[in-house]
Design a protein around this motif. Sequence first.
Motif, PDB file in Angstrom:
ATOM      1  N   GLY A 206     -10.440  21.163  18.114  1.00  0.00           N
ATOM      2  CA  GLY A 206      -9.984  19.819  17.803  1.00  0.00           C
ATOM      3  C   GLY A 206      -9.943  18.976  19.056  1.00  0.00           C
ATOM      4  N   VAL A 207      -9.595  17.719  18.891  1.00  0.00           N
ATOM      5  CA  VAL A 207      -9.485  16.789  20.020  1.00  0.00           C
ATOM      6  C   VAL A 207      -8.019  16.700  20.423  1.00  0.00           C
ATOM      7  N   PRO A 208      -7.659  17.069  21.661  1.00  0.00           N
ATOM      8  CA  PRO A 208      -6.257  17.041  22.078  1.00  0.00           C
ATOM      9  C   PRO A 208      -5.667  15.632  22.056  1.00  0.00           C
ATOM     10  N   ILE A 209      -4.492  15.526  21.442  1.00  0.00           N
ATOM     11  CA  ILE A 209      -3.728  14.276  21.435  1.00  0.00           C
ATOM     12  C   ILE A 209      -2.519  14.405  22.346  1.00  0.00           C
ATOM     13  N   LEU A 210      -1.849  15.550  22.285  1.00  0.00           N
ATOM     14  CA  LEU A 210      -0.742  15.894  23.179  1.00  0.00           C
ATOM     15  C   LEU A 210      -0.934  17.333  23.637  1.00  0.00           C
ATOM     16  N   GLY A 211      -0.459  17.657  24.818  1.00  0.00           N
ATOM     17  CA  GLY A 211      -0.515  19.029  25.297  1.00  0.00           C
ATOM     18  C   GLY A 211       0.671  19.334  26.189  1.00  0.00           C
ATOM     19  N   LEU A 212       1.243  20.517  26.018  1.00  0.00           N
ATOM     20  CA  LEU A 212       2.371  20.944  26.841  1.00  0.00           C
ATOM     21  C   LEU A 212       2.032  22.257  27.533  1.00  0.00           C
ATOM     22  N   ASP A 213       2.105  22.254  28.844  1.00  0.00           N
ATOM     23  CA  ASP A 213       1.872  23.441  29.659  1.00  0.00           C
ATOM     24  C   ASP A 213       3.088  24.351  29.556  1.00  0.00           C
ATOM     25  N   VAL A 214       2.906  25.576  29.056  1.00  0.00           N
ATOM     26  CA  VAL A 214       4.038  26.493  28.977  1.00  0.00           C
ATOM     27  C   VAL A 214       3.874  27.691  29.908  1.00  0.00           C
ATOM     28  N   TRP A 215       3.067  27.549  30.955  1.00  0.00           N
ATOM     29  CA  TRP A 215       3.092  28.520  32.045  1.00  0.00           C
ATOM     30  C   TRP A 215       4.451  28.400  32.742  1.00  0.00           C
ATOM     31  N   GLU A 216       4.968  29.500  33.257  1.00  0.00           N
ATOM     32  CA  GLU A 216       6.279  29.453  33.909  1.00  0.00           C
ATOM     33  C   GLU A 216       6.305  28.513  35.105  1.00  0.00           C
ATOM     34  N   HIS A 217       5.159  28.333  35.782  1.00  0.00           N
ATOM     35  CA  HIS A 217       5.167  27.449  36.946  1.00  0.00           C
ATOM     36  C   HIS A 217       5.472  26.006  36.561  1.00  0.00           C
ATOM     37  N   ALA A 218       5.361  25.672  35.276  1.00  0.00           N
ATOM     38  CA  ALA A 218       5.612  24.305  34.819  1.00  0.00           C
ATOM     39  C   ALA A 218       7.090  24.012  34.618  1.00  0.00           C
ATOM     40  N   TYR A 219       7.924  25.047  34.546  1.00  0.00           N
ATOM     41  CA  TYR A 219       9.320  24.781  34.174  1.00  0.00           C
ATOM     42  C   TYR A 219      10.363  25.698  34.812  1.00  0.00           C
ATOM     43  N   TYR A 220       9.961  26.777  35.498  1.00  0.00           N
ATOM     44  CA  TYR A 220      10.928  27.816  35.824  1.00  0.00           C
ATOM     45  C   TYR A 220      11.967  27.400  36.862  1.00  0.00           C
ATOM     46  N   LEU A 221      11.621  26.525  37.781  1.00  0.00           N
ATOM     47  CA  LEU A 221      12.606  26.119  38.795  1.00  0.00           C
ATOM     48  C   LEU A 221      13.815  25.439  38.163  1.00  0.00           C
ATOM     49  N   LYS A 222      13.596  24.681  37.115  1.00  0.00           N
ATOM     50  CA  LYS A 222      14.695  23.954  36.469  1.00  0.00           C
ATOM     51  C   LYS A 222      15.258  24.700  35.269  1.00  0.00           C
ATOM     52  N   GLU A 241       2.066   6.229  24.357  1.00  0.00           N
ATOM     53  CA  GLU A 241       1.022   5.196  24.407  1.00  0.00           C
ATOM     54  C   GLU A 241      -0.349   5.834  24.629  1.00  0.00           C
ATOM     55  N   GLU A 242      -0.422   6.744  25.584  1.00  0.00           N
ATOM     56  CA  GLU A 242      -1.686   7.443  25.857  1.00  0.00           C
ATOM     57  C   GLU A 242      -2.101   8.282  24.656  1.00  0.00           C
ATOM     58  N   ALA A 243      -1.126   8.936  24.017  1.00  0.00           N
ATOM     59  CA  ALA A 243      -1.429   9.733  22.829  1.00  0.00           C
ATOM     60  C   ALA A 243      -2.014   8.862  21.723  1.00  0.00           C
ATOM     61  N   GLY A 244      -1.486   7.649  21.593  1.00  0.00           N
ATOM     62  CA  GLY A 244      -2.011   6.732  20.588  1.00  0.00           C
ATOM     63  C   GLY A 244      -3.446   6.345  20.860  1.00  0.00           C
ATOM     64  N   VAL A 245      -3.778   6.119  22.123  1.00  0.00           N
ATOM     65  CA  VAL A 245      -5.142   5.787  22.499  1.00  0.00           C
ATOM     66  C   VAL A 245      -6.077   6.949  22.156  1.00  0.00           C
ATOM     67  N   ARG A 246      -5.666   8.153  22.509  1.00  0.00           N
ATOM     68  CA  ARG A 246      -6.488   9.343  22.236  1.00  0.00           C
ATOM     69  C   ARG A 246      -6.661   9.546  20.729  1.00  0.00           C
ATOM     70  N   PHE A 247      -5.594   9.285  19.989  1.00  0.00           N
ATOM     71  CA  PHE A 247      -5.642   9.435  18.529  1.00  0.00           C
ATOM     72  C   PHE A 247      -6.685   8.491  17.930  1.00  0.00           C
ATOM     73  N   ARG A 248      -6.716   7.255  18.405  1.00  0.00           N
ATOM     74  CA  ARG A 248      -7.645   6.271  17.854  1.00  0.00           C
ATOM     75  C   ARG A 248      -9.086   6.547  18.287  1.00  0.00           C
ATOM     76  N   GLN A 249      -9.263   7.143  19.447  1.00  0.00           N
ATOM     77  CA  GLN A 249     -10.614   7.398  19.956  1.00  0.00           C
ATOM     78  C   GLN A 249     -11.200   8.700  19.424  1.00  0.00           C
ATOM     79  N   ALA A 250     -10.339   9.594  18.943  1.00  0.00           N
ATOM     80  CA  ALA A 250     -10.805  10.923  18.511  1.00  0.00           C
ATOM     81  C   ALA A 250     -11.679  10.828  17.261  1.00  0.00           C
TER      82      ALA A 250
END
Length: 250
Positions: A206-222, A241-250
Amino acid sequence: MQIANFTIPLGLGWMFSSAQTRLGAIQQTFLTSNNVTESAATMAYTLPPLPYSYDALEPHFDKETMEIHHSRHHQTYVNSLNAALEGTDLSTLAVDELITKLDQVPSDKRTAVRNHGGGHSNHSFFWKNLKPNTTIPTDLQTAIEQTFNTLEAFQQEFEKRAATVFGSGWAWLVKEPDGSSLKIVTTSNQDSPLMGEAVAGPGTSGVPILGLDVWEHAYYLKYRNKRPDYAKAFWEVVNWEEAGVRFRQA
């Protein structure tokens, strides 16, 4: 010529000057070899600058994590991708296009390009995917509600999927390849929905609209081991806003 309280005989001045020149050259070589970046002229792919400061997403995403995540982890993906593609003409492709053509990458380089090209593509997407204080566009919210009933139900399901990725990977909201609807998918390591199901796994394309990095390096310090808290904090900094742009362009 004088240094401190010592006088160097005039005849030996050239030796000192030459030594200074050699020392400067050695220092410059050392600094260059240990620098994590190279000039754009010598690199096919480069680290994109963040469109905000490292502390712009505080307190939800902390400054130290953002700085390390961007300047070290992402930079490593860029450096490793460039090294993997050295001697090929594949580096002329935009990275998002490159990872859709892994079957065209020589077999001895394919795993490295999958991992590091995926890392570069995913993170370049991720940084644009973040911005404080944005409002979801009406058309995107409507599409989400058509699939998940409510925005809140979508967020809860997304958080659940992100929290239950085994090991390292990503959670995504993607638009179906035929553009008919939205779905939540997860990928392992640095795989991307753009790679297609043959690489990233069944049901992931599919075409990514939102993405969340769940590697530990993305969140472990906090967040330490509390990945669900990190996933919930995502909604405080998501760039709708960016997600909306991607949604319309996908």
